[in-house]
Design an enzyme around this catalytic site. Sequence first.
Site, mmCIF file in Angstrom:
data_model
loop_
_atom_site.group_PDB
_atom_site.id
_atom_site.type_symbol
_atom_site.label_atom_id
_atom_site.label_comp_id
_atom_site.label_asym_id
_atom_site.label_seq_id
_atom_site.Cartn_x
_atom_site.Cartn_y
_atom_site.Cartn_z
ATOM 1 N N SER A 143 -0.088 -3.825 1.517
ATOM 2 C CA SER A 143 -1.313 -3.693 2.301
ATOM 3 C C SER A 143 -2.492 -4.080 1.433
ATOM 4 C CB SER A 143 -1.476 -2.237 2.773
ATOM 5 O OG SER A 143 -2.764 -2.004 3.301
ATOM 6 N N TYR A 156 -1.821 6.436 0.649
ATOM 7 C CA TYR A 156 -1.202 5.233 1.211
ATOM 8 C C TYR A 156 -1.509 4.023 0.338
ATOM 9 C CZ TYR A 156 -0.327 1.524 4.657
ATOM 10 O OH TYR A 156 0.126 0.394 5.306
ATOM 11 N N LYS A 160 1.047 1.600 -1.750
ATOM 12 C CA LYS A 160 1.148 0.166 -1.494
ATOM 13 C C LYS A 160 0.883 -0.649 -2.760
ATOM 14 C CE LYS A 160 2.420 0.232 2.766
ATOM 15 N NZ LYS A 160 3.758 -0.278 3.143
#
Length: 252
Positions: A143, A156, A160
Site C-alpha cells: 500500500s 496498517y 505494509k
Amino acid sequence: MTSVELSGKVALVTGASRGIGYGVAEALLARGDRVCITGRNEEALKEAVEKLGADRVIGVAGKAHDEAHQAVAVERTMEAFGRVDFLVNNAGTNPVFGPIADLDLNVARKVFETNVVSALGFAQRTWHAWQKDNGGAIVNISSVAGVSASPFIGAYGISKAAMINLTLQLAHEYAPKVRVNAIAPAVVKTQFAKALYEGREEEAAAAYPLGRLGVPSDIGGAAAFLTSTQSDWITGQTLVVDGGIFLNAGVG
C-alpha cells in the site's frame, strides 16, 4: 465468462472473494490462467467462484494467518491443477483507526499476523510445493501507506512497509527461479477502503491528478503484468499504482 485459451499457468490469490483480490483473479483468468482464491467467508467465496467461472476456479475458505488453512490452500491448488506458478498475497486487515500511541498491542499483533506473517507462510508453502523446482512469480499487495506516514492507520502502514521489505528478502533468496515484486496501491474503491471515500468520493478523487480513485481492475492489470513474461527482468521492486497522488507531495 467468455472462453479463452488456457495459458497452462496456475495462480493462488489470497483474500479474493471481493475487492482487489477478486480484480486480480479476473485479470489472471482473462489471460488464460487457472486460479485458486481464498477468503474468510465461505458463502462469499462460493459466490465469487461461481461468478468467476467454476470450470477454472476453486475456492478454499479460511483465515489467512491460520497455518492449517495455508497448507490446505496450497494442497488443494496442487490437487486441482497440478502446479502453482503464481502467488498473489492480497489478504489483509485493518481493524483499528487511531494514533499508534494508544494502539492495543494485541491488535498490532493481529495486523502483522494477517498482513505479513501469512504472506510469508504462503510464500514458503508455494516455494516448496512447486516454485523451488519449477519457477514462477510472487506479487505482494502492499500500500502507499507502507511508503509514507499514514495518520490513524499507522499499524496498517507499518505492516505494509514490512510487506515491501519481505518482498526484497524473498526476491533475493528466491532468485533466479522466482521473481518477487510488490504493488502499492493508493485508495481503491472496495468494501475494505470504503471508510476513506464513502459519501465524499468526488472530493477524495479531486486530490488525484488522474481524477479518480482506483478500481480493482487497476491492480489486477498490474498483477497480471508482474506475473507475465513481459516482466521477466523485474524482481524486488514495488510498483506504486496511485493515480498520481504522490505527485502532490510537497505541494502547497
